[in-house]
Design an enzyme around this catalytic site. Structure first.
Site, PDB file in Angstrom:
ATOM      1  N   LEU A 125      52.580   1.865 -12.531  1.00 15.32           N
ATOM      2  CA  LEU A 125      53.511   0.736 -12.599  1.00 15.32           C
ATOM      3  C   LEU A 125      53.747   0.187 -11.188  1.00 15.32           C
ATOM      4  O   LEU A 125      54.162   0.921 -10.293  1.00 15.32           O
ATOM      5  CB  LEU A 125      54.850   1.160 -13.212  1.00 15.32           C
ATOM      6  CG  LEU A 125      54.769   1.895 -14.564  1.00 15.32           C
ATOM      7  CD1 LEU A 125      56.188   2.122 -15.116  1.00 15.32           C
ATOM      8  CD2 LEU A 125      53.922   1.126 -15.581  1.00 15.32           C
ATOM      9  N   GLY A 158      57.269  -4.167 -10.030  1.00 13.08           N
ATOM     10  CA  GLY A 158      58.630  -4.383  -9.521  1.00 13.08           C
ATOM     11  C   GLY A 158      58.638  -5.183  -8.232  1.00 13.08           C
ATOM     12  O   GLY A 158      57.626  -5.299  -7.542  1.00 13.08           O
ATOM     13  N   ARG A 177      64.500  -4.792  -1.530  1.00 10.70           N
ATOM     14  CA  ARG A 177      65.137  -4.092  -0.406  1.00 10.70           C
ATOM     15  C   ARG A 177      64.206  -3.837   0.781  1.00 10.70           C
ATOM     16  O   ARG A 177      64.652  -3.464   1.852  1.00 10.70           O
ATOM     17  CB  ARG A 177      65.736  -2.763  -0.896  1.00 10.70           C
ATOM     18  CG  ARG A 177      67.091  -2.947  -1.572  1.00 10.70           C
ATOM     19  CD  ARG A 177      67.684  -1.627  -1.987  1.00 10.70           C
ATOM     20  NE  ARG A 177      67.032  -1.092  -3.184  1.00 10.70           N
ATOM     21  CZ  ARG A 177      67.058   0.195  -3.533  1.00 10.70           C
ATOM     22  NH1 ARG A 177      67.693   1.073  -2.777  1.00 10.70           N
ATOM     23  NH2 ARG A 177      66.453   0.602  -4.627  1.00 10.70           N
ATOM     24  N   GLY A 219      61.459  -4.396 -17.277  1.00 13.93           N
ATOM     25  CA  GLY A 219      61.667  -2.977 -17.530  1.00 13.93           C
ATOM     26  C   GLY A 219      60.386  -2.170 -17.517  1.00 13.93           C
ATOM     27  O   GLY A 219      59.289  -2.677 -17.762  1.00 13.93           O
ATOM     28  N   THR A 220      60.568  -0.870 -17.252  1.00  9.66           N
ATOM     29  CA  THR A 220      59.423   0.036 -17.160  1.00  9.66           C
ATOM     30  C   THR A 220      58.698   0.171 -18.502  1.00  9.66           C
ATOM     31  O   THR A 220      57.486   0.362 -18.529  1.00  9.66           O
ATOM     32  CB  THR A 220      59.881   1.428 -16.697  1.00  9.66           C
ATOM     33  OG1 THR A 220      60.998   1.830 -17.508  1.00  9.66           O
ATOM     34  CG2 THR A 220      60.323   1.417 -15.240  1.00  9.66           C
ATOM     35  N   ASN A 268      28.734 -10.446  29.969  1.00  4.30           N
ATOM     36  CA  ASN A 268      28.032 -10.724  28.713  1.00  4.30           C
ATOM     37  C   ASN A 268      28.330 -12.096  28.149  1.00  4.30           C
ATOM     38  O   ASN A 268      27.688 -12.525  27.207  1.00  4.30           O
ATOM     39  CB  ASN A 268      28.394  -9.653  27.670  1.00  4.30           C
ATOM     40  CG  ASN A 268      29.886  -9.608  27.401  1.00  4.30           C
ATOM     41  OD1 ASN A 268      30.692  -9.907  28.278  1.00  4.30           O
ATOM     42  ND2 ASN A 268      30.257  -9.232  26.185  1.00  4.30           N
ATOM     43  N   SER A 300      26.888   0.699  42.578  1.00  6.72           N
ATOM     44  CA  SER A 300      28.288   0.310  42.386  1.00  6.72           C
ATOM     45  C   SER A 300      28.512  -1.179  42.602  1.00  6.72           C
ATOM     46  O   SER A 300      27.803  -1.818  43.369  1.00  6.72           O
ATOM     47  CB  SER A 300      29.169   1.081  43.382  1.00  6.72           C
ATOM     48  OG  SER A 300      29.094   2.451  43.086  1.00  6.72           O
ATOM     49  N   ALA A 304      23.565  -1.419  45.198  1.00  8.54           N
ATOM     50  CA  ALA A 304      25.010  -1.644  45.081  1.00  8.54           C
ATOM     51  C   ALA A 304      25.362  -3.072  45.470  1.00  8.54           C
ATOM     52  O   ALA A 304      24.752  -3.654  46.363  1.00  8.54           O
ATOM     53  CB  ALA A 304      25.756  -0.651  45.964  1.00  8.54           C
TER      54      ALA A 304
END
Ligand code: UD1
Ligand code: CA
Length: 506
Positions: free
Chosen positions: A12, A15, A19, A84-85, A402, A421, A439
């Protein structure tokens, strides 16, 4: 002990969930990496029902789309305007074969801790007792607004009375005045005999305090027909807890997490601090892996054995190999090979694949990057859209440029190649196997195997510049002192000395 397979499970979920105060439908809120409804579907699948239906109404489209995504075999049934359920359950039945017989389980989309094992136990009790209705109940000091379990003189289930109706009886002071004080409540999780359920729902009216068609009225009807009805108490209260607001969402999220973390510890995972460890429901972790404090392992993550994750890491939808180490890292949709190491302070974005024994070190960001076995990207690098061969080394501060502002381009670095580096690789770039990049280079084209590419301005040294242009400064004084003590080597091979090109400006 074999588990009987029920004919159907009806969840179910029609609902409203007012809240929650949320634009997200209640049952789509998430804990443990799944929606509340996802947890209900997962538990239902555990008992392998022949049919599975989810009853929806409020925010129907979103909920139905979610069901189609997480459990495409489930049937979505629509509840009409009758509340209702009981009506919800009836609408669920209408979506299933008319001649359905056997056991029908009814659960709720907002009760996320209910396990498949409990549903199997409910089915077993129901069938062993030859019951027409079996409900899971729980006993607490104060049953709040839950429906009360009313038992007869023999202690057998007589009926469920809704809280609002029990309160009305208390005010009327009639023979049901005591019901409101009953501490055993109806969890709203049931096993029904399909035929009894269908027939009884046809008789249920809406004359009650809420004007709803109550599913619980089926119990009284079945009993009046002389059928067995059972309230089966469940000791683990958390499994019956529903989510009605965001406080309960967080509370149950924490309880669920605690349970998941404990299960992993029982399965052999070492969790240093369960209080600050978050593990989603679909995660798997091998034995003797250590999870350090402040770590979240999310989504469909798989971690091997004897790995180390954390401290302070978030790993989502990743695959981490045996003995790998992931320290202070954020990783999403990445694959980290066995014995590889990542972090600290790394950011692995989707499509990162790190080979066995590979390394992604401190302050490195990767994206859509395949990094070969034993290759290293140890420090301060952005590595996007790249293929790096095994054993290659990417120097500190290398940037894989990129993106040209419009499109993304790919970079390849060959096996055992070495990028010095502070290099910029302006994609598309193709560096062959066994090549070097000096580097500080800006590389824009191909580097052949065995070559070194040097692409940087040459160093030139200008004699006497400090004395002329910075006279009177501590720098000039330090230079003079060094020159006076003969601290100069004019034979330097890496630079050439030239006249001051700016001399005429001074
Ligand atoms: C119901 C039970 C109550 C029990 C409680 C446990 C009835 C009449 N009462 O209370 O005895 O203690 O569950 O939580 O069954 N739903 C629909 N359609 C509807 C109404 C509800 O699908 O028209 C779904 C809700 O989404 C929810 C579940 O049914 O998942 C329970 O609804 P809720 O209103 O919370 O329960 P109650 O009827 O108050
Ligand atoms: Ca209600």
């Amino acid at each position: 002990m074999t588990t009987p397979q029920p004919a159907a499970v009806i969840i179910l979920a029609a609902g409203q969930g007012t809240r929650m105060k949320s634009s997200i439908p209640k049952v789509l809120h998430r804990i443990g990496g799944r929606s509340l409804l996802g947890h209900a579907l997962y538990a239902a699948r555990h008992v392998a029902p022949r049919h599975l239906a989810v009853v929806v109404r409020h925010e129907r489209e979103q909920v139905a789309a979610h069901v189609a995504e997480v459990d495409p075999r489930a049937t979505v049934a629509d509840q009409d305007e009758v509340p209702g359920t009981g009506r919800a359950c009836e609408c669920g039945l209408l979506a299933l074969p008319e001649d359905l017989t056997g056991t029908v389980l009814v659960t709720m989309g907002d009760v996320p801790l209910l396990t498949g094992q409990t549903l199997a136990e409910l089915t077993r009790v129901h069938e062993e007792r030859g019951s027409a209705v079996t409900l899971l109940s729980a006993v607490v000091p104060d049953a709040g607004s839950y429906g009360r379990v009313v038992r007869d003189a023999d202690g057998e289930l007589a009926e469920i009375m809704e809280f609002k109706d029990a309160k009305a009886h208390r005010e009327a002071g009639d023979e049901y005045a005591h019901v409101v004080d009953i501490t055993e409540y109806n969890s709203g999780i049931y096993a029904f005999d399909a035929e009894v359920l269908r027939r009884a729902l046809g008789q249920v009216g809406q004359t009650n305090a809420q004007g709803e068609k109550y599913l619980t009225d089926v119990i009284k009807i079945a009993r009046e027909e002389g059928r067995t009805v059972v309230a089966h108490p469940l000791a683990d209260l958390m499994q019956t807890e529903g989510v009605n607001d965001k406080v309960q969402l967080a509370t149950l999220g924490k309880v669920l997490n605690r349970r998941l973390v404990e299960q992993h510890m029982r399965d052999g995972v070492i969790v240093v601090d369960p209080d600050t460890t978050w593990i989603d429901a679909d995660v798997s972790i091998g034995p003797d892996t250590v999870i350090r404090p402040g770590t979240q392992i999310l989504g469909a993550t798989t971690i091997g054995a004897e790995a180390t994750i954390g401290p302070d890491s978030t790993v989502s939808d990743c695959e981490v190999g045996d003995r790998a180490s992931v320290v202070r890292t954020q990783a999403e949709h990445a694959r980290i090979g066995a014995d590889a190491s990542v972090g600290p302070f790394s950011y692995l974005r989707p499509g990162t694949v790190l080979g066995e024994r590979g390394k992604i070190g401190g302050f490195v960001e990767t994206k859509n990057a395949q990094i070969g076995a034993g290759a290293k990207v140890p420090h301060l690098t952005y590595c996007g859209d790249a293929t790096i061969g095994e054993g290659a080394n990417i120097g500190a501060g290398t940037i894989f440029a990129n993106y040209d502002g419009v499109a993304k381009h790919h970079t390849t670095v060959g096996r055992h190649s070495f990028v010095g580096s502070d290099s910029v690789l302006v994609a598309p770039v193709d560096i062959g196997d066994g090549a070097y990049v000096a580097a500080g280079s800006t590389i824009e084209g191909r580097v052949e195997p065995g070559q070194i590419a040097v692409a940087r301005g040459r160093q030139r040294n200008v004699d006497g510049w400090v004395a002329r242009r910075r006279a009177g400064t501590p720098t000039a004084a330090a230079a003079q002192e060094a020159i006076d003590r003969g601290d100069r080597d004019t034979s330097s091979r890496t630079s050439r000395t030239e006249d001051d090109p700016t001399a005429q400006e001074g």
